[in-house]
Design an enzyme around this catalytic site. Structure first.
Site, mmCIF file in Angstrom:
data_model
loop_
_atom_site.group_PDB
_atom_site.id
_atom_site.type_symbol
_atom_site.label_atom_id
_atom_site.label_comp_id
_atom_site.label_asym_id
_atom_site.label_seq_id
_atom_site.Cartn_x
_atom_site.Cartn_y
_atom_site.Cartn_z
ATOM 1 N N GLY A 156 42.617 53.135 44.326
ATOM 2 C CA GLY A 156 41.491 54.022 44.590
ATOM 3 C C GLY A 156 40.494 53.850 43.461
ATOM 4 O O GLY A 156 40.843 53.396 42.386
ATOM 5 N N THR A 157 39.247 54.226 43.717
ATOM 6 C CA THR A 157 38.246 53.861 42.718
ATOM 7 C C THR A 157 37.469 55.009 42.072
ATOM 8 O O THR A 157 37.963 55.574 41.127
ATOM 9 C CB THR A 157 37.314 52.788 43.278
ATOM 10 O OG1 THR A 157 36.984 53.152 44.598
ATOM 11 C CG2 THR A 157 37.993 51.455 43.285
ATOM 12 N N THR A 158 36.287 55.375 42.546
ATOM 13 C CA THR A 158 35.427 56.215 41.711
ATOM 14 C C THR A 158 35.513 57.712 42.044
ATOM 15 O O THR A 158 35.440 58.098 43.210
ATOM 16 C CB THR A 158 33.963 55.764 41.852
ATOM 17 O OG1 THR A 158 33.926 54.358 41.672
ATOM 18 C CG2 THR A 158 33.083 56.438 40.827
#
Lengths: 275, 260
Positions: free
Chosen positions: A49-51
C-alpha cells in the site's frame, strides 16, 4: 476435567491467570502465538500500500489514503482501503506490506477495545500512540526482510483525566519510534509529493470541508508523480478513503461529497495545466 | 489413634452448595430482563467503580452476583475468550451460547474439584436481531446452566420474593422506561424495615442495556443524569438503612443485608 497428571484444570479461568495485564496482544502471544501478525517467507512481490495523508483542523483531524496496492510493477488492487477507525476517536492509516499491515490494524483495533472492556475506561491518546509504537517495533524483524509496515496515527484526546479535546497526529518509523507531528503529515511512497502539496495548501484556519479538499488534492499530487499511488478513478467511481475524527466520533466521508471535490480539483487543473 | 476421616460424596456436595449459597445470599440482587429493544440489566450496587454488569462483546453482556474477585476473574476470562474468538474467526462468530458453556464447564469443574466453590451466580445475555433471538443464560456456582425466556433475578437473600414480584410486573415487549420501572419496583419490594418496600435512588443502581438499535457494540451504561431521567419519580417511600458492604468478609455474620 483433569489433565493426565491429575492437576486441576481451571477451564476458562486459565485465561484469567494474569489479572494484571489488560493488553490483548500480550494475552494473544501467550494463548495463541500463531495468530499474531507475521509472515515467515516473504515473497518479493507481496502487495504494497502506498500514500497516506493526515491534517488537523479546529476540533478534529482528517486522514486520507489512496486506493492502490502494487506488487512490483503491477497494480495488485485498485480499491484497497488503507485508512481505518482504530476506535471511536482515533484513525489509523497504513503504508507498506498490505497483508501484514491490515492484520496489524485488526490486532490494534481489538487491542484498544480489549483494554476499554477490561479496564472500563479508554486509554489516553498518548497511551494509544505508544501501544501502536510497540506493536510496530514487534514487526521489526520482518521489516528487515522487506515487510515493513509504517502507520500514520491520528485522533482526538477524550480521556476525562485530561479534560481537553485536542487532536493530534503521530508518525512512526519501522523501529517503532513515535513522533508527534504538527499540522499535517504523510507517509508512503508518494509522501514526498503529498507533503509538498500540503505545505502550500494547508492553512490553520481551514474548516472540515477545507481540510478534506486539501488532503484529497495532496493525494492527487502524489498520484501525479508517484506511480505507486493511485489517483481518483472517476470512470470507476473509486475515490480516496477519507475519514474524520472529532470528539463526536469517527466518520467516513461519503463518495458523493468526494465526487464533488474531485470534479472541482480536475476542473481547476484543467484550467491551470501547469499546476 | 485417630479415626480415618470419611464423608460421603453426597455430604461433601451438600456442604459446598450450602457454602456457596450462603456467600451469594450475602450480596444484593441483580435483575436481567428482556425489553422491546433488547436486554436490560439492573443491579443494586452502591459502587460506581466495581461493576456487576459489563460488556463482553458486540452483542453480549455479563452480570454477576457474589464474591467480587471471583466473578471479576470470570468476566476478564470471558472478555479474553470472546476477543480471541472474534479475532481468530469473525466478530459474528462470538456467541453467548459458547461463552455460557465455557462458564458452566469452568464453574462445574471448580465446584467438584476445588476445596472451595466459587460463590457466584452469573448471567450471560445476548441481544439478537429481533426480540425472538434474545437469549439469557443463568449459570450457577455448580455449573448448572439454565436458558431463561423472559427475565431472571439472582443474588441476595430474597431472590424468590423478587422473582415472584417481578413475575407480576413483567410485560413482554415493554419499553425501556417501563421495563426499568418494573425491575426497580421488584428490587425495592424487599429489604425495607419489617419487610416493607423501600426506595432505590439512582446512586444505588447500576443500569445497562444491550440495545439492538445501536451500532456494532450494543452495550450501553446509563449513569448519572441519563439514569435519573429514566427512573420513575420518587413516591416518598423511605430509603432503607445505609447498605453495608456488598459482600462482607467471611468471618462476619451474613444476617440481613439491608441491616446497618
Amino acid at each position: 476435567m483433569s489433565n493426565p497428571r491429575g492437576a486441576f484444570d481451571p477451564g476458562l479461568l486459565r485465561y484469567a491467570t494474569e489479572p494484571g495485564s489488560s493488553s490483548f496482544t500480550d494475552f494473544l502471544s501467550s494463548a495463541a502465538p500463531g495468530l499474531l501478525p507475521g509472515a515467515t517467507h516473504p515473497g518479493p512481490q507481496a502487495p504494497h500500500g502506498t500514500t497516506i495523508v493526515a491534517a488537523l483542523f479546529a476540533g478534529g483531524v482528517v486522514m486520507a489514503g489512496d486506493r492502490r496496492a502494487t506488487a512490483g510493477n503491477l497494480i495488485a488492487q485498485r480499491d484497497i482501503e488503507k485508512v481505518y477507525a482504530a476506535d471511536d476517536y482515533t484513525l489509523i492509516g497504513i503504508a507498506g506490506t498490505a497483508g501484514l499491515a491490515i492484520e496489524i490494524v485488526r490486532l490494534y483495533q481489538v487491542e484498544l477495545e480489549h483494554y476499554e472492556k477490561i479496564e472500563g475506561t479508554q486509554l489516553t491518546l498518548d497511551g494509544k500512540a505508544n501501544r501502536l509504537g510497540s506493536m510496530i517495533r514487534g514487526n521489526l524483524g520482518q521489516a528487515m526482510q522487506g515487510l515493513a509496515v509504517v502507520p500514520l496515527f491520528a485522533g482526538v484526546e477524550v480521556s476525562d483525566r485530561a479534560g481537553e479535546r485536542v487532536a493530534k497526529i503521530y508518525s512512526y518509523d519501522v523501529t517503532g519510534g513515535r513522533y508527534p507531528e504538527q499540522h499535517y503529515h504523510s507517509v508512503g511512497s508518494g509522501s514526498l509529493f503529498a507533503k509538498g502539496s500540503l505545505k502550500k495548501r494547508w492553512r490553520p484556519e481551514l474548516d472540515r470541508a477545507g481540510v478534506i479538499r486539501v488532503v484529497v488534492e495532496a493525494l492527487y499530487d502524489a498520484a501525479d508523480d508517484d506511480s505507486a499511488t493511485g489517483g481518483p478513478d472517476v470512470s470507476r467511481g473509486i475515490y480516496p478513503v477519507v475519514m474524520v475524527a472529532t470528539a463526536a466520533g469517527t466518520e467516513r466521508v461519503g463518495d458523493d461529497e468526494l465526487a464533488g471535490i474531485v470534479t472541482d480539483i480536475i476542473a481547476d487543473r484543467t484550467e491551470h495545466p501547469g499546476s | 489413634m485417630s479415626m480415618p476421616f470419611y464423608a460421603s460424596a453426597e455430604q461433601i456436595m451438600r456442604d459446598r452448595s450450602e457454602y456457596a449459597r450462603k456467600g451469594i445470599a450475602r450480596g444484593r440482587s441483580v435483575i436481567v430482563t428482556t425489553y422491546a429493544d433488547g436486554v436490560l440489566f439492573v443491579a443494586e450496587n452502591a459502587s460506581f467503580a466495581l461493576h456487576k454488569v459489563s460488556e463482553i462483546y458486540d452483542r453480549i453482556g455479563f452480570a454477576a452476583v457474589g464474591k467480587y474477585n471471583e466473578y471479576e476473574n470470570l468476566r476478564v476470562a470471558g472478555v479474553r475468550l470472546a476477543d480471541l474468538r472474534g479475532y481468530s474467526y469473525d466478530r459474528r462468530d462470538v456467541t453467548a451460547r459458547a461463552l455460557a458453556n465455557a462458564y458452566a464447564q469452568t464453574l462445574g469443574a471448580i465446584f467438584t474439584e476445588q476445596q472451595k466453590p466459587f460463590e457466584v451466580e452469573i448471567c450471560v445475555a445476548e441481544v439478537g436481531e429481533t426480540a425472538d433471538e434474545d437469549q439469557l443464560y443463568r449459570i450457577s456456582y455448580d455449573g448448572t446452566i439454565v436458558d431463561e425466556p423472559d427475565f431472571l433475578a439472582m443474588g441476595g437473600g430474597q431472590t424468590e420474593a423478587i422473582t415472584n414480584n417481578m413475575k407480576e410486573r413483567f410485560a413482554a415487549g415493554a419499553g425501556l422506561r417501563e421495563a426499568l420501572a418494573a425491575c426497580v419496583g421488584a428490587l425495592s419490594s424487599v429489604g425495607g424495615s419489617n419487610g416493607a418496600p423501600r426506595s432505590l435512588p439512582a446512586g444505588q443502581l447500576e443500569v445497562a442495556v444491550l440495545d439492538r438499535n445501536r451500532g456494532t457494540r450494543k452495550f450501553r451504561r446509563y449513569e448519572g443524569a441519563a439514569l435519573t431521567e429514566l427512573l420513575p419519580e420518587a413516591d416518598g417511600t423511605p430509603e432503607a438503612h445505609p447498605p453495608g458492604a456488598d459482600t462482607p468478609p467471611h468471618d462476619q455474620d451474613a444476617g440481613d443485608p439491608s441491616a446497618p
